[in-house]
Design a protein around this motif. Structure first.
Motif, short mmCIF file in Angstrom:
data_model
loop_
_atom_site.label_atom_id
_atom_site.label_comp_id
_atom_site.label_asym_id
_atom_site.label_seq_id
_atom_site.Cartn_x
_atom_site.Cartn_y
_atom_site.Cartn_z
N ARG A 217 18.60 12.90 20.81
CA ARG A 217 17.59 13.66 21.56
C ARG A 217 17.48 15.08 21.04
NH1 ARG A 217 20.62 13.05 27.16
NH2 ARG A 217 20.74 10.96 26.30
N ALA A 218 16.43 15.75 21.48
CA ALA A 218 16.16 17.11 21.00
C ALA A 218 17.21 18.09 21.49
CB ALA A 218 14.77 17.56 21.47
N ALA A 219 17.75 17.87 22.68
CA ALA A 219 18.80 18.74 23.21
C ALA A 219 19.81 17.88 23.93
CB ALA A 219 18.22 19.79 24.15
N ALA A 220 21.09 18.17 23.72
CA ALA A 220 22.14 17.37 24.32
C ALA A 220 22.24 17.64 25.82
CB ALA A 220 23.47 17.71 23.65
N PRO A 221 22.74 16.66 26.58
CA PRO A 221 22.91 16.88 28.02
C PRO A 221 24.06 17.84 28.29
CG PRO A 221 23.88 14.79 27.37
CD PRO A 221 23.18 15.32 26.15
N HIS A 222 24.08 18.39 29.48
CA HIS A 222 25.20 19.20 29.90
C HIS A 222 26.44 18.29 29.92
CE1 HIS A 222 27.87 21.34 32.68
NE2 HIS A 222 27.22 22.44 32.30
N ALA A 223 27.44 18.63 29.10
CA ALA A 223 28.55 17.71 28.83
C ALA A 223 29.29 17.30 30.10
CB ALA A 223 29.50 18.35 27.82
#
Length: 350
Positions: A217-223
Motif C-alpha cells: 500500500r501507499a502508506a503502512a498502517p499504524h503498527a
C-alpha cells in the motif's frame, strides 16, 4: 446493491465532515494550571474512534499521560489529558506543542484514520511492502522468517512482534534488495506468502494455525494499532486456557466489568501495574470491540494505574449479557498483558 451501499456510506461520511467543519476541534495546551504536567484539552464533535485518535496522537509523540478525564455525552467530546515528556517534565518544546495542535486541531482530528501513523514515519514507510504474520509462537521462529525473506532477496527494513498465550503476531516492513522499493510482482508476493505460511505452520497440519498477508500500500498502517487488531481477531480462533496458576499471579491486571443498568452503561474498572502506552492499549481494545466511552477517569501517577470507563456498545447500548462482559474483560486483560511480551522494532541493514 453494493453501489447503493457505497453511495450511502459516502453520504454519511460527507455529513460527518460537514458537522466537523461547522464545529471544528478546539485544542488548548495549558502549561499554567498544573505544577507538574501540561494539560491538553480537546473539544470537538464526537464520533466513533475520536478518543482513540487523540490518545494515539499523544502516544506517537512519546508523551506520558498521567491523568485523563473523559466526557463525551451527546454529540460533543470534551477531554483533558495531563501529559509529560519522556523525562517526566512539562512540555516546553515549541515544536512538540505545535505538533499537538496541528495533529488534533481543526482540519486534522476525525479526518485521519486511526490506522495511520503521525509524522514522517508514514512517509518513510510509503515505499515498503508490509507483511502481516500470525502463527503459533515457538523458539527460533523469527530466525526462520528472516532467513526466508533474505533468501527471497527481501531487505527487512523494520519489524515489530508481539507474543501472547502461545501466539505470535508480527508486522514486517520489507523492500526489494535490488531496487530498494516496495515489492510489486504478484508471483513473487505469492511465493513469499506461501513460504512464510509454511514456516509459521511448522509441524502443524492446521491451515488456520498460521496466516500471512501482504500489502504493497501507499502508506503502512499504524503498527501497534494493527497488531492489536490482529491479535484480537486471532484470539477468537485460538484461545488459550487461563489456568489456575495464572489466577494467583498478583502481577496480573485486575479488570472488572459490571452492569450499570440504572444509568444505561457498562462500567469497566482496570487496576494494574503502570507502564508506557497502557491507555492506548485499553482504548484501542474498547474501540476494536465497538464500544464508545462516554465518561472516563485515568490516574497513573505512581507504580499503579487506575482506569474507569462508562461505556456503551455501538449496536446494543450497554453490554447486555454476562457473556459479553466476560469477553470484554478477557480481551482487556490480554491487551494489557501482551504489551509486556512485545519485541521492539528491529532494523536490519543488508
Amino acid at each position: 446493491m453494493m453501489a447503493c451501499g457505497s453511495r450511502s456510506n459516502e453520504i454519511v461520511d460527507e455529513f460527518e465532515k460537514l458537522v466537523i467543519k461547522m464545529n471544528p476541534p478546539r485544542v488548548t495546551v495549558d502549561n499554567t494550571s498544573d505544577m507538574t504536567a501540561t494539560l491538553v484539552k480537546v473539544d470537538s464533535a464526537n464520533k466513533y474512534g475520536t478518543l482513540l485518535e487523540v490518545v494515539q496522537v499523544l502516544t506517537d509523540l512519546k508523551l506520558t499521560i498521567n491523568r485523563a478525564y473523559i466526557s463525551s455525552d451527546g454529540e460533543w467530546f470534551m477531554d483533558v489529558f495531563h501529559v509529560v515528556d519522556e523525562e517526566g517534565n512539562k512540555l516546553y518544546d515549541g515544536q512538540v506543542i505545535d505538533r499537538i495542535e496541528q495533529s488534533l486541531g481543526a482540519g486534522s482530528l476525525s479526518f485521519r484514520g486511526t490506522d495511520r501513523c503521525v509524522g514522517v514515519e508514514a512517509e518513510a514507510e510509503a515505499a515498503q511492502t508490509v507483511i502481516e504474520l500470525i502463527g503459533r509462537d515457538r523458539p527460533g521462529l523469527l530466525s526462520e522468517v528472516f532467513a526466508v525473506l533474505t533468501n527471497l532477496k527481501c531487505n527487512i527494513a523494520a519489524s515489530e512482534v508481539w507474543t501472547h498465550d502461545g501466539r505470535m503476531a508480527a508486522l514486517m516492513y520489507v523492500t526489494d534488495a535490488e531496487t530498494g522499493g516496495g515489492i510489486e510482482e504478484p508471483e513473487r508476493l505469492d511465493t513469499v506468502k506461501r513460504l512464510l505460511r509454511h514456516v509459521l505452520r511448522g509441524s502443524s497440519r492446521d491451515k488456520k494455525a498460521a496466516r500471512a498477508a501482504i500489502s504493497a500500500r501507499a502508506a503502512a498502517p499504524h503498527a501497534q494499532r494493527r497488531l492489536h487488531q490482529m491479535m484480537h481477531a486471532d484470539r477468537g480462533v485460538h484461545r488459550a486456557d487461563d489456568g489456575d496458576a495464572a489466577a494467583d499471579d498478583r502481577s496480573l491486571p485486575v479488570v472488572v466489568v459490571e452492569d450499570c443498568a440504572e444509568r444505561g452503561y457498562t462500567l469497566v474498572n482496570v487496576r494494574c501495574r503502570d507502564r508506557p502506552k497502557l491507555l492506548f492499549d485499553t482504548v484501542c481494545t474498547l474501540t476494536d470491540m465497538q464500544y464508545l466511552v462516554f465518561h472516563g477517569t485515568v490516574i497513573a501517577e505512581g507504580s499503579e494505574a487506575y482506569q474507569e470507563y462508562y461505556i456503551r456498545h455501538l449496536d446494543d447500548g450497554a453490554a447486555a449479557s454476562d457473556q459479553d462482559r466476560e469477553q470484554l474483560r478477557r480481551c482487556l486483560e490480554a491487551a494489557i498483558q501482551r504489551r509486556n511480551t512485545e519485541v521492539h522494532i528491529i532494523i536490519i541493514i543488508i
